[in-house]
Design an enzyme around this catalytic site. Sequence first.
Site, short mmCIF file in Angstrom:
data_model
loop_
_atom_site.label_atom_id
_atom_site.label_comp_id
_atom_site.label_asym_id
_atom_site.label_seq_id
_atom_site.Cartn_x
_atom_site.Cartn_y
_atom_site.Cartn_z
N SER A 43 0.87 -1.26 0.21
CA SER A 43 0.25 0.51 -0.24
C SER A 43 0.37 1.03 -0.20
O SER A 43 0.49 2.32 -0.14
CB SER A 43 -1.40 -0.57 1.21
OG SER A 43 -0.33 -0.42 2.00
N HIS A 246 -1.69 5.60 7.03
CA HIS A 246 -0.92 6.04 5.60
C HIS A 246 -0.26 6.90 4.67
O HIS A 246 -1.29 8.62 5.15
CB HIS A 246 -1.81 5.09 3.86
CG HIS A 246 -1.54 3.73 4.67
ND1 HIS A 246 -2.32 3.70 5.53
CD2 HIS A 246 -1.16 2.85 3.90
CE1 HIS A 246 -2.50 1.74 5.61
NE2 HIS A 246 -1.48 1.23 4.36
#
Length: 265
Positions: A43, A246
């Site tokens: 990711s 993230h």
Amino acid sequence: MPHRALARAVTALAALLATVLGVVLVPGTAQAATVNYVALGDSYSSGVGAGPYDLSGCLRSQKSYAPLWAAANAVTSFKFVACGGAVTSDVLDKQVSALSTSTTLVTITIGGNDAGFADVITSCRFGSTSTCTNAVNEAKAFATATLPGRLDRTYAAIRDRAPNARLVVLGYPRLFETNWCGWLAMSTYKRTILNEAADLLATVTAARAGAAGATFADTRPTFAGHGVCAADPWIRDVSGVIEAYHPDADGYRYGYLPALNAALR
């Protein structure tokens, strides 16, 4: 020297310089060497946190560092196969098939999910201090004892499929600043031990990348001062279940992209 002979000498010199500098000269133009770029990974390469995402199911964003670099460098070809949630076995089973002998550049982030990134973060964000500590210690033990072998196999497979490529392994940033940032934030202790785990993961990854002849791009310096709890964070907090912890679009552009550029100098 006659004009025709002089012209031939100049042409020969130009051709020699072009070879030395790695470019091919065409009358009136200069073309850079061919770059066939393949972006692998999890990711942190697919661009989770940046959005918007494609329809692949891998949460790929054009705001991730890989497509940004490809666009800025006018590459000859670009394959973007990184996938959110990927572990090393996914790279081996589903991603390295994108590589070939014509591939000249490969980038990858991998290993965080193998070490249980999501579970550790969840344990620390919603669990007790002891629960967080235990989760971090288990992840650190895995990163030391088991992860190196998985990384070695992954990098070897990349080398096997793309023997002519330069391999750049990008690390993960520290996720947190450790200043006070409100009652709802994780404790300073939890954030500190999570950053220490990130440091260990970077150390392990850099060592295995070096052993494979790859270049390690450390993203901790470029993200410094922009973690969760910073005045200008480039890491998302719990704003979304999938995107939590993230990088946001700024993180990929100003954190990851400069780290990749530095590694390629």
